[in-house]
Motif scaffolding. Structure first.
Motif, mmCIF file in Angstrom:
data_model
loop_
_atom_site.group_PDB
_atom_site.id
_atom_site.type_symbol
_atom_site.label_atom_id
_atom_site.label_comp_id
_atom_site.label_asym_id
_atom_site.label_seq_id
_atom_site.Cartn_x
_atom_site.Cartn_y
_atom_site.Cartn_z
ATOM 1 N N ASN A 1 0.836 -1.192 0.000
ATOM 2 C CA ASN A 1 0.000 0.000 0.000
ATOM 3 C C ASN A 1 0.872 1.244 0.000
ATOM 4 O O ASN A 1 1.869 1.310 0.717
ATOM 5 C CB ASN A 1 -0.911 0.024 1.229
ATOM 6 N N ASP A 2 0.476 2.215 -0.800
ATOM 7 C CA ASP A 2 1.218 3.469 -0.897
ATOM 8 C C ASP A 2 0.704 4.425 0.175
ATOM 9 O O ASP A 2 -0.234 5.186 -0.055
ATOM 10 C CB ASP A 2 1.039 4.065 -2.294
ATOM 11 N N TYR A 3 1.332 4.389 1.333
ATOM 12 C CA TYR A 3 0.880 5.206 2.445
ATOM 13 C C TYR A 3 0.894 6.691 2.099
ATOM 14 O O TYR A 3 -0.083 7.408 2.317
ATOM 15 C CB TYR A 3 1.754 4.943 3.672
ATOM 16 N N LEU B 1 -5.972 12.255 4.818
ATOM 17 C CA LEU B 1 -5.967 12.450 6.263
ATOM 18 C C LEU B 1 -6.748 13.681 6.704
ATOM 19 O O LEU B 1 -7.402 13.667 7.753
ATOM 20 C CB LEU B 1 -4.524 12.529 6.777
ATOM 21 N N SER B 2 -6.689 14.738 5.930
ATOM 22 C CA SER B 2 -7.412 15.947 6.313
ATOM 23 C C SER B 2 -8.893 15.644 6.436
ATOM 24 O O SER B 2 -9.548 16.063 7.403
ATOM 25 C CB SER B 2 -7.179 17.048 5.275
ATOM 26 N N ARG B 3 -9.449 14.891 5.490
ATOM 27 C CA ARG B 3 -10.874 14.540 5.539
ATOM 28 C C ARG B 3 -11.149 13.513 6.636
ATOM 29 O O ARG B 3 -12.148 13.613 7.364
ATOM 30 C CB ARG B 3 -11.320 13.986 4.178
ATOM 31 N N LEU B 4 -10.294 12.518 6.770
ATOM 32 C CA LEU B 4 -10.490 11.500 7.795
ATOM 33 C C LEU B 4 -10.495 12.108 9.195
ATOM 34 O O LEU B 4 -11.285 11.702 10.057
ATOM 35 C CB LEU B 4 -9.398 10.431 7.695
ATOM 36 N N ASN B 5 -9.630 13.058 9.423
ATOM 37 C CA ASN B 5 -9.523 13.665 10.751
ATOM 38 C C ASN B 5 -10.728 14.523 11.118
ATOM 39 O O ASN B 5 -10.862 14.947 12.273
ATOM 40 C CB ASN B 5 -8.246 14.502 10.848
ATOM 41 N N LYS B 6 -11.621 14.771 10.168
ATOM 42 C CA LYS B 6 -12.839 15.514 10.457
ATOM 43 C C LYS B 6 -13.963 14.591 10.910
ATOM 44 O O LYS B 6 -15.035 15.062 11.286
ATOM 45 C CB LYS B 6 -13.283 16.298 9.219
ATOM 46 N N MET B 7 -13.731 13.268 10.871
ATOM 47 C CA MET B 7 -14.758 12.331 11.310
ATOM 48 C C MET B 7 -14.992 12.443 12.809
ATOM 49 O O MET B 7 -14.130 12.893 13.558
ATOM 50 C CB MET B 7 -14.349 10.901 10.946
ATOM 51 N N LYS B 8 -16.168 12.001 13.247
ATOM 52 C CA LYS B 8 -16.503 12.059 14.663
ATOM 53 C C LYS B 8 -15.540 11.241 15.509
ATOM 54 O O LYS B 8 -15.120 11.661 16.581
ATOM 55 C CB LYS B 8 -17.932 11.545 14.882
ATOM 56 N N ASN B 9 -15.240 10.039 15.057
ATOM 57 C CA ASN B 9 -14.324 9.189 15.824
ATOM 58 C C ASN B 9 -13.435 8.404 14.872
ATOM 59 O O ASN B 9 -13.770 7.298 14.452
ATOM 60 C CB ASN B 9 -15.080 8.238 16.739
ATOM 61 N N PHE B 10 -12.321 9.003 14.520
ATOM 62 C CA PHE B 10 -11.334 8.381 13.642
ATOM 63 C C PHE B 10 -10.010 8.282 14.391
ATOM 64 O O PHE B 10 -9.597 9.225 15.061
ATOM 65 C CB PHE B 10 -11.148 9.188 12.364
ATOM 66 N N PHE B 11 -9.368 7.142 14.279
ATOM 67 C CA PHE B 11 -8.059 6.952 14.904
ATOM 68 C C PHE B 11 -7.134 6.319 13.878
ATOM 69 O O PHE B 11 -7.494 5.322 13.243
ATOM 70 C CB PHE B 11 -8.163 6.046 16.130
ATOM 71 N N LEU B 12 -5.965 6.890 13.713
ATOM 72 C CA LEU B 12 -4.973 6.362 12.774
ATOM 73 C C LEU B 12 -3.780 5.829 13.545
ATOM 74 O O LEU B 12 -3.159 6.546 14.326
ATOM 75 C CB LEU B 12 -4.503 7.466 11.816
ATOM 76 N N PHE B 13 -3.484 4.546 13.337
ATOM 77 C CA PHE B 13 -2.255 3.968 13.869
ATOM 78 C C PHE B 13 -1.360 3.684 12.675
ATOM 79 O O PHE B 13 -1.608 2.780 11.880
ATOM 80 C CB PHE B 13 -2.527 2.682 14.646
ATOM 81 N N ASP B 14 -0.319 4.490 12.508
ATOM 82 C CA ASP B 14 0.536 4.417 11.318
ATOM 83 C C ASP B 14 2.012 4.434 11.729
ATOM 84 O O ASP B 14 2.716 5.412 11.499
ATOM 85 C CB ASP B 14 0.233 5.569 10.365
#
Length: 477
Positions: free
Chosen positions: A215-217, A225-238
């Motif tokens: 996968n091309d991180y 990420l900008s859009r994902l971080n606007k979600m109510k409950n999003f967590f990224l483990f990278d």
């Protein structure tokens, strides 16, 4: 120079990039199959599945429990019961994990993978499975969980090919799943789908290594990420490097190097190293803490409010490291009721307690200039146990601010805005707040909010380590 554990193993292509002093670990450190005996198997819709039933292992019947559904990776269904481990499910049936979860069903459906005449694996997860898998999950719940109390929350975890299937299932049935946990996949759905996740209160935990071999991180994940971080409950483990339990950098070579793609292995270990330390300071007690957080209903999340200099927003699990910057600071914690935090883990229970009661408005204070979370503040409707304040119809206020941000009028600006918002939504007749006599700066904030002296009293820290003479200020509207 990097050292390796086994010189006979293939050298991964990234071996010359690992940090000084790091080493390469060629296998997970846990024992595969230790908990296979806790699983049973059945079939539905032409698919086999393994499952763990908590009510057959010490948990009370007649109660609802969450169900954790694990989708395996490509070719894993050919491995028989070993697929339970490869999917990431095995240890979630262990007594330790079950205790942390408070009991949970574990379900591992198997795709009907087989090899064709040329030896290629076919019939792995994909679009044709979406409806049959949905029906399998419903049938399992009806057959095994329903008669014993039913299911509360539904978590769908997918590894590799299963992670892509996890996204597909969530896209088709956002109203059915409560938590999605794709591991090792960058095929993130479009904005409309993410909107539907929020509309249905779906929590998303995306786990992907920055050096994932398939996968091309940076090309596929980072732009979203900008859009994902606007979600109510999003967590990224990278993680920058995917590690095994021994803290060695994972290298698993099946003819193709895929150690950095096998993030499911440390995920299955609760993201805790063998020595008990956390793989992420944002998950100081491990992955299960976040799962429990995602399972908790939060019907009273506060709305985002902005001032000239501040953004006031809900606090989330992801904020633990930032919260520790003030709760772990002696200057800020000195006169607070909570004891000074010793680590980020001390904040887990507090974060888990937020937004479950109407009338408790707790905000994170973000400094617009830097985007940093620098404090918290709120207004709270008194609950039973504070009979005197309930009788007097007092709403209490409280606030914390990082020490290096003191003296800028931030607390006053934040609390004035929070109080105005609360009064617009609730019938608030009187607010009150207490401060230690020595903590005159807190008293000045209350005076700027128009509050005046009400009475003298005292309060103690929660652990009894200190007691302070204090003044209570109040304001009637």
């Amino acid at each position: 120079m990097a050292k390796t554990e086994e010189n006979s193993k293939p050298t991964p292509p990234w071996a010359d990039q690992i940090p000084e002093g790091a080493f390469i670990s060629y296998a997970p450190t846990y024992k595969v199959g230790e908990y296979f005996n806790l699983f049973k198997n059945d079939s539905a819709n032409g698919m086999k599945y393994y499952f763990f039933d908590p009510t057959e292992h010490g948990f009370e019947k007649g109660k609802v429990y969450p169900v954790l559904i694990f989708l395996h990776g490509y070719t894993n269904a050919l491995e028989g019961d070993v697929c339970i481990n490869y999917s990431g499910a095995e240890f979630f049936a262990s007594p330790d994990y079950q205790k942390k979860l408070g009991g949970a069903y574990v379900l591992v459906p198997l795709a009907n993978e087989k090899r064709d005449s040329e030896g290629k694996v076919v019939d792995s997860w994909g679009e044709p499975y979406i409806n049959p898998l949905y029906e399998l999950i419903k049938e399992f719940i009806s057959k095994y969980a329903g008669p014993k109390g039913g299911v509360s929350k539904k978590l769908l975890w997918g590894n590799s090919r299963g992670a892509d299937m996890c996204f597909q299932m969530g896209t088709k049935f956002p109203e059915f799943f409560d938590v999605l946990m794709p591991v090792g996949d960058s095929d993130i759905p479009g904005d409309e789908v993410l909107d539907s996740f929020d509309e249905n209160n779906v929590s998303l935990f995306l786990a992907i290594g920055k050096r994932d071999e398939f996968n091309d991180y940076y090309g596929e994940v980072v732009p979203r990420l900008s859009r994902l971080n606007k979600m109510k409950n999003f967590f990224l483990f990278d993680p920058d490097w995917v590690c095994n339990g021994d803290k060695g950098i994972a290298s698993i070579n099946f003819g193709t190097e895929m150690g950095q793609h096998c993030l499911v292995n440390p995920m299955a270990c609760n993201l805790i190293f063998d020595d008990g330390t956390a793989m992420s300071d944002r998950l100081p007690r491990g992955l299960i803490d976040w799962i429990n957080y995602a399972f908790t209903d939060r019907p009273h999340l506060v709305e985002v409010i902005e001032t000239e200099r501040l953004i006031l927003r809900p606090l989330t699990f992801d904020d633990l490291p930032a919260i520790f910057k003030w709760t772990g600071d002696e200057n800020t914690a000195r006169y607070m009721m909570y004891p000074q935090y010793k680590s980020t883990a001390d904040g887990v229970d507090w974060i888990n307690s937020l937004y479950q009661k109407d009338g408790n408005l707790e905000y994170g204070i973000v400094w617009k200039e830097t985007g940093e979370l620098i404090g918290s503040g709120g207004i709270y409707k008194q609950q039973p146990g504070h009979e005197d304040m309930v009788k007097r119809d007092l709403w209490s206020i409280g606030y914390n601010l990082r020490h290096d941000m003191w003296g800028k009028g931030i607390t006053t600006e934040a609390m004035r805005t929070i109080i105005d918002y609360a009064r617009a939504h609730y019938e608030i007749k009187t607010i009150a707040g207490s401060f230690a006599n020595e903590n005159t700066a807190s008293g000045h904030v209350m005076e700027k909010l128009g509050m005046t002296y009400l009475e003298d009293s005292e309060y103690s820290k929660f652990d009894g380590s200190a007691t302070f003479k204090c003044k209570t200020y109040a304001k009637k509207f």
